[in-house]
Write an enzyme that holds these catalytic residues in place. Structure first.
Site, mmCIF file in Angstrom:
data_model
loop_
_atom_site.group_PDB
_atom_site.id
_atom_site.type_symbol
_atom_site.label_atom_id
_atom_site.label_comp_id
_atom_site.label_asym_id
_atom_site.label_seq_id
_atom_site.Cartn_x
_atom_site.Cartn_y
_atom_site.Cartn_z
ATOM 1 N N LEU B 12 0.839 -1.184 0.000
ATOM 2 C CA LEU B 12 0.000 0.000 0.000
ATOM 3 C C LEU B 12 0.880 1.242 0.000
ATOM 4 O O LEU B 12 1.991 1.221 0.512
ATOM 5 C CB LEU B 12 -0.893 0.005 1.241
ATOM 6 C CG LEU B 12 -1.866 -1.175 1.340
ATOM 7 C CD1 LEU B 12 -2.622 -1.118 2.659
ATOM 8 C CD2 LEU B 12 -2.854 -1.156 0.183
ATOM 9 N N CYS B 13 0.330 2.300 -0.565
ATOM 10 C CA CYS B 13 1.089 3.545 -0.642
ATOM 11 C C CYS B 13 1.478 4.020 0.744
ATOM 12 O O CYS B 13 0.690 3.868 1.649
ATOM 13 C CB CYS B 13 0.252 4.610 -1.351
ATOM 14 S SG CYS B 13 0.694 4.631 -3.079
ATOM 15 N N PRO B 14 2.628 4.562 0.955
ATOM 16 C CA PRO B 14 3.589 4.960 -0.076
ATOM 17 C C PRO B 14 4.650 3.903 -0.406
ATOM 18 O O PRO B 14 5.636 4.240 -1.054
ATOM 19 C CB PRO B 14 4.267 6.166 0.562
ATOM 20 C CG PRO B 14 4.309 5.821 2.026
ATOM 21 C CD PRO B 14 3.068 5.014 2.292
ATOM 22 N N ASP B 39 -2.296 -1.393 -5.461
ATOM 23 C CA ASP B 39 -2.936 -0.245 -4.803
ATOM 24 C C ASP B 39 -3.190 0.840 -5.852
ATOM 25 O O ASP B 39 -2.248 1.386 -6.429
ATOM 26 C CB ASP B 39 -2.017 0.294 -3.695
ATOM 27 C CG ASP B 39 -2.627 1.517 -2.998
ATOM 28 O OD1 ASP B 39 -3.711 1.964 -3.403
ATOM 29 O OD2 ASP B 39 -2.003 2.012 -2.046
#
Ligand code: SF4
Lengths: 362, 78
Positions: B12-14, B39
Site C-alpha cells: 500500500l502507498c507509499p 494499490d
C-alpha cells in the site's frame, strides 16, 4: 519545475544565491510543513522535502482498502504538497528503525500510543543525517510553539534540536522569532525578519499565510499525523503486544490493525473480520498466513483467525463469523474453515447479537 | 538501456513509491522500469514522484486488477 523566478528577490539576496543554500524540509502533507518550506523558497533557498514512512502514517491505506472510499481521489498528501510547492520529495522507509522509537520512548507516550517527542527527535535526526549525506545546509520543520501538547512546546523545541543532533541547524520558520537565532539566521542564509512568531493552537495566522500564498487545498489531519494518536488503534496494538508478551511487530501486523473488526473471544486467538468488500479483498491476501473463515451458504465476510484454535474454538470462530453474514438470522450457516490449505466445512448456528460479549471487541 | 520489473503488488502507498525510488537509484538514465502494483493510489503517486524527479511515465495499464506503470529513468538520479 525546479527553476525559480528570482525577479522579486532583492539584489543582495541574489548575490548571496551565487552560493545557494540548501534546506531539507520535513513534509508531512499538512499545512504547517507546506508553509515552512514555502517561506524558505521565498527567501531563495533551494528546498527539498523529506517524508518518513513509519507504517503508522494516516496515508491512503484505509482509503485504498475500503471499497466505499475508492471513489475519493487517492493521493499521498506529502507528495501532493511537495508538488504544489514545486520541490522534490524523498520518501524514506523507517519502519524498522521506528520500532525502537515506539517501543522504548524515552519521553513516554502522549494521550494514546503516540511517542511524539521521541518521534520528532528521530525524524529530525534522520533529516539531519540526510542533510549531511547530501550536502545540504540545514533542516526545516513546520513546528509551531504551543501547537501540540507533547512535542510542540517552547520547552520541547530545544530538546528536539539537541536530541536529533541537528542543534542550531534546525530552523522552524513559523515560530523562529520566538526562538533563539539559529545558524541559518545568524549567518544570513535566511532573513530572520521575514520569519514568523506563530504561537499556540490558533490556526488563523497559518490560514492567513496560506491564503497569501494562494494555498487553498491541504490535508488537515485531526488528531495528528499517525494512527498512534487514535484510541481504538492504540487499544488493538496494546492487545497485540500483551498477547505476544513483548512489544514486537512487523509491517503486516500493524497494517492488519487498520482493517476490519477485531474480536478476541479467547485469550489465545482473535478474529479479524472484514467489514466490507474492500476489506475482505485485503484480508484475502493474508489467507495463507492465517486460518481463514468464510460463510458459504450466505453472503458474508472473510475472517482471519490469528492465534491457535482447537475444534471447539473453530466452532466458536465460525459462529462469530456467521453472525456478521447475511445468514445471521438463519438456523444454520455453512462456514468454510481453511487451515494450512485444508478446508473443513462447518454447519454452525450464528451467534445472536447479545451473545457476543462486549469485551470480545478489541 | 535495460528493462527492469518491480513487483510492488499487495503493497500500500507509499511503499510502491518508496520501492520505485530505491530501484531507480540503482539504474541509469534511459533504463526502463515496469512497476506492477495493486494499490490504485500508486497510479497517482508514482507519476507525481516521477514528475518531480525528472523521470517519465511512458505508459500506465490495468491488467486483471493490477496496475502496470512504465517509467523511463531521467537524467537526475534519486
Ligand atoms: S502524531 Fe505520530 S507521526 Fe506525528 S509526531 Fe506524534 S507519533 Fe510522530
Amino acid at each position: 519545475m525546479l527553476a525559480r523566478d528570482t525577479s522579486n528577490i532583492p539584489e543582495h539576496r541574489q548575490r548571496h544565491m551565487a552560493t545557494t543554500r540548501k534546506a531539507v524540509a520535513l513534509i508531512s502533507g499538512g499545512l504547517d510543513s507546506m508553509l515552512a518550506a514555502r517561506t524558505m523558497l521565498e527567501q531563495g533557498i533551494h528546498v527539498e522535502g523529506i517524508n518518513f514512512f513509519t507504517g503508522f502514517c494516516v496515508e491512503g491505506h484505509t482509503h485504498a482498502i475500503r471499497a466505499k472510499d475508492r471513489a475519493r481521489p487517492k493521493r499521498n498528501n506529502a507528495l501532493w504538497a511537495a508538488e504544489q510547492l514545486g520541490i522534490r520529495l524523498h520518501i524514506i522507509d523507517v519502519i524498522d528503525e521506528y520500532k525502537d522509537v515506539l517501543t522504548k520512548p524515552k519521553h513516554g507516550y502522549g494521550a494514546n500510543l503516540n511517542p511524539c517527542l521521541d518521534c520528532k527527535g528521530f525524524m529530525v535526526g534522520k533529516a539531519y543525517q540526510w542533510m549531511t549525506e547530501n550536502g545540504f545546509d540545514f533542516v526545516v520543520t513546520g513546528e509551531v510553539i504551543g501547537q501540540r501538547p507533547m512535542s510542540q512546546r517552547k520547552d520541547t523545541m530545544p530538546v528536539i534540536a539537541r536530541e536529533s543532533g541537528a542543534g542550531d541547524l534546525l530552523l522552524r520558520p513559523l515560530s523562529a522569532k520566538l526562538l533563539p537565532p539559529t545558524r541559518p539566521e545568524r549567518e544570513g542564509w535566511v532573513d530572520r525578519d521575514k520569519l514568523f512568531d506563530f504561537n499556540g493552537r490558533n490556526r488563523k495566522p497559518q490560514m492567513a499565510l496560506a491564503a497569501a500564498h494562494g494555498i487553498t487545498d491541504y490535508a488537515q489531519p485531526a488528531g495528528g499525523c499517525c494512527f498512534l494518536t487514535d484510541a481504538t488503534y492504540a487499544r488493538k496494538l496494546t492487545d497485540l503486544w500483551q498477547v505476544r508478551g513483548s512489544k514486537e511487530y512487523e509491517l503486516d501486523d500493524i497494517m492488519l490493525l487498520k482493517v476490519g473488526r477485531h474480536l478476541r473471544p479467547r485469550p489465545h486467538f482473535k478474529l479479524i473480520i472484514g467489514r466490507e468488500e474492500g476489506e475482505n479483498n485485503f484480508l484475502e491476501g493474508y489467507r495463507r498466513q492465517f486460518t481463514c473463515l468464510r460463510p458459504i451458504s450466505h453472503h458474508g465476510p472473510l475472517a482471519l483467525l490469528d492465534g491457535t484454535a482447537d475444534e471447539s474454538d473453530l466452532q466458536l470462530a465460525a459462529r462469530v463469523t456467521a453472525r456478521f453474514s447475511q445468514g445471521r438470522n438463519a438456523a444454520l450457516v455453512q462456514v468454510d474453515v481453511v487451515h494450512q490449505g485444508v478446508t473443513t466445512r462447518l454447519d454452525v448456528q450464528p451467534f445472536a447479537e447479545d451473545e457476543i460479549p462486549h469485551e470480545w471487541y478489541i | 538501456m535495460t528493462r527492469h520489473t518491480l513487483d510492488a503488488r499487495r503493497l500500500l502507498c507509499p511503499m510502491p513509491v518508496i520501492r520505485t525510488q530505491n530501484k531507480i537509484k540503482s539504474l541509469a538514465p534511459g533504463d526502463i522500469v515496469e512497476v506492477v502494483c495493486t494499490d490504485p493510489g500508486a497510479t497517482n503517486d508514482i507519476p507525481a514522484w516521477c514528475r518531480m524527479h525528472g523521470h517519465a511515465v511512458i505508459a500506465t495499464e490495468t491488467r486483471s486488477g493490477e496496475f502496470i506503470i512504465t517509467v523511463e529513468v531521467g537524467k537526475i538520479a534519486g
